[in-house]
Write an enzyme that holds these catalytic residues in place. Structure first.
Site, PDB file in Angstrom:
ATOM      1  N   HIS A 187     -19.339  21.419   2.521  1.00 54.60           N
ATOM      2  CA  HIS A 187     -20.032  22.540   1.872  1.00 54.60           C
ATOM      3  C   HIS A 187     -19.052  23.399   1.067  1.00 54.60           C
ATOM      4  O   HIS A 187     -19.316  23.743  -0.083  1.00 54.60           O
ATOM      5  CB  HIS A 187     -20.747  23.368   2.943  1.00 54.60           C
ATOM      6  CG  HIS A 187     -21.258  24.684   2.437  1.00 54.60           C
ATOM      7  ND1 HIS A 187     -22.381  24.795   1.634  1.00 54.60           N
ATOM      8  CD2 HIS A 187     -20.792  25.949   2.602  1.00 54.60           C
ATOM      9  CE1 HIS A 187     -22.582  26.075   1.341  1.00 54.60           C
ATOM     10  NE2 HIS A 187     -21.637  26.797   1.904  1.00 54.60           N
ATOM     11  N   HIS A 192     -18.747  25.239  -3.006  1.00 52.42           N
ATOM     12  CA  HIS A 192     -18.166  26.490  -3.513  1.00 52.42           C
ATOM     13  C   HIS A 192     -16.991  26.341  -4.469  1.00 52.42           C
ATOM     14  O   HIS A 192     -16.898  27.065  -5.462  1.00 52.42           O
ATOM     15  CB  HIS A 192     -17.665  27.344  -2.334  1.00 52.42           C
ATOM     16  CG  HIS A 192     -18.757  27.992  -1.554  1.00 52.42           C
ATOM     17  ND1 HIS A 192     -19.502  29.050  -2.037  1.00 52.42           N
ATOM     18  CD2 HIS A 192     -19.235  27.745  -0.306  1.00 52.42           C
ATOM     19  CE1 HIS A 192     -20.391  29.416  -1.125  1.00 52.42           C
ATOM     20  NE2 HIS A 192     -20.259  28.642  -0.057  1.00 52.42           N
ATOM     21  N   GLU A 232     -24.972  31.343  -2.848  1.00 48.32           N
ATOM     22  CA  GLU A 232     -25.424  30.247  -1.984  1.00 48.32           C
ATOM     23  C   GLU A 232     -26.606  29.460  -2.567  1.00 48.32           C
ATOM     24  O   GLU A 232     -26.608  28.240  -2.520  1.00 48.32           O
ATOM     25  CB  GLU A 232     -25.786  30.750  -0.581  1.00 48.32           C
ATOM     26  CG  GLU A 232     -24.592  31.143   0.282  1.00 48.32           C
ATOM     27  CD  GLU A 232     -23.644  29.975   0.642  1.00 48.32           C
ATOM     28  OE1 GLU A 232     -24.017  28.797   0.472  1.00 48.32           O
ATOM     29  OE2 GLU A 232     -22.513  30.262   1.061  1.00 48.32           O
ATOM     30  N   SER A 251     -24.399  21.518  -2.292  1.00 49.44           N
ATOM     31  CA  SER A 251     -23.837  20.697  -1.225  1.00 49.44           C
ATOM     32  C   SER A 251     -24.914  20.029  -0.382  1.00 49.44           C
ATOM     33  O   SER A 251     -24.625  19.492   0.674  1.00 49.44           O
ATOM     34  CB  SER A 251     -22.906  21.537  -0.339  1.00 49.44           C
ATOM     35  OG  SER A 251     -23.646  22.539   0.325  1.00 49.44           O
TER      36      SER A 251
END
Ligand code: H2B
Ligand code: FE
Length: 342
Positions: A187, A192, A232, A251
């Site tokens: 993730h 990110h 997010e 992700s």
């Protein structure tokens, strides 16, 4: 009374308390709950994060073949979806050059080859946080810090003021490479990291961080919601298309299809427990609205926010942050790595 916040980048060493299960695997539903070998490995990796102090070299982990196979499964499957649904800023980079470099050509190209060249991204290799942190520092001044699990929203956001991003270093359970109930290295690195190499994205992440310093609990909750619906789960419009810029979308195969496909498949909806709803409700990004919007953390997002562009998101969020009132105005001095209050 003003809530405590770190004044110096070294004081991030004081932020070690995590909230959850992330570290201890106390949740029986966790895919690794009944696997003693996995628990032991998790313990080993989170111990490195717990012992880490600012200024030290980031811990390097020698990942096992099994862990690398999990990474490979995720890397391959996400790669093809990113070609289709990741936003332009995730897929490519362009640096705005500092003044003294204006005689040179701007540097532009695809992001992933850069990550492969400088950071060890590859199908058969889990990259090291230290290599990525060095790369990001040269791009946007962002650095990574290892963390053992989920932090409180306040602690997590506060670090962004210092252009520091907390990153987990363990990987999800091999039993199901396509599911994780918590952040893991897939993730962080595939969701990110590429965007932190983008200057506009880096600035707006820091903006949210600065706004969180000494903020009231109520304002921290609002900022956490804005963070949730942008960093997010944020979406961007690119012409006729809706593209992903939030790491939770980038992700996750399921969430990416749910958010970006014209018609999400039945299989996709079932994976995310969306029984009645056929598609997410897309709202134009309005941080005031996003700050009040409720969100589930175990199913897909029923409501999502779509910005016109990354710059549009940055502008609106800066306005929102300015609208929050605080006893003083914190600014980050990158030379001394301290917060100045005026
Ligand atoms: N902690 C960690 N370690 N990683 C995160 O991505 C994270 C967190 N996200 N704490 C935060 C909470 C986020 O969901 C917001 C700010 O609440
Ligand atoms: Fe995240």
């Amino acid at each position: 009374e003003v809530p405590w916040f770190p004044m110096n980048i070294r004081e991030l060493d004081l932020t070690v308390d995590t909230l959850d299960g992330g570290t201890e695997l106390i949740n029986e539903d966790h895919p690794g709950f009944n696997d003693p070998a996995y628990r032991e490995r998790r313990f080993e990796i989170v111990s490195l994060a717990k012992a880490y102090k600012h200024g030290e070299k980031l811990p390097r982990v020698r990942y096992t073949e099994q862990e690398t196979a999990t990474w490979q499964a995720v890397y391959e499957r996400l790669g093809s979806l990113h070609d289709k649904w990741a936003c332009r800023e995730y897929r490519s980079y362009s640096t705005s050059l500092p003044l003294y470099d204006l005689c040179r050509q701007p540097d532009e190209g695809e992001m992933l080859p850069q990550m492969e060249k400088y950071c060890g991204y590859a199908v058969n290799n889990i990259p090291q946080l230290g290599d990525i942190s060095d790369f990001l520092q040269q791009r946007t001044g962002f650095t990574l810090r290892p963390i053992s699990g989920l932090l409180s929203a306040r602690d997590f956001l506060n670090a962004l003021a210092f252009r520091v991003f907390y990153s987990t270093q363990y990987i999800r359970h091999h039993g199901n490479p396509f599911y994780t109930p918590e952040p893991d290295i897939c993730h962080e690195l595939l969701g990110h990291v590429p965007l932190f190499a983008n200057p506009a994205f880096a600035d707006f992440s820091q903006e949210i961080g600065l706004a969180s310093l000494a903020a009231t609990d109520e304002d921290v909750a609002k900022l956490a919601a804005v963070y949730w619906f942008t960093v997010e789960f944020g979406l961007l419009r690119e012409g006729e298309d809706v593209k992903a810029f939030g790491a939770g979308v980038l992700s996750s195969f399921g969430e990416m299809e749910w958010a970006c496909a014209d018609v999400p498949s039945q299989e996709c909806r079932e994976m995310g427990s969306m029984k009645e709803q056929l598609k997410p409700i897309l709202r134009p990004l309005d941080p005031w609205e996003a700050s009040k919007q409720e969100y589930p953390i175990t199913t897909y997002q029923p409501v999502m926010f779509c910005a016109e562009s990354l710059e549009d998101a940055e502008f609106r969020i800066a306005q929102f942050c300015d609208s929050l009132t605080r006893p003083f105005f914190p600014q980050y001095d990158p030379l001394t790595q301290t917060i100045r209050v005026t």
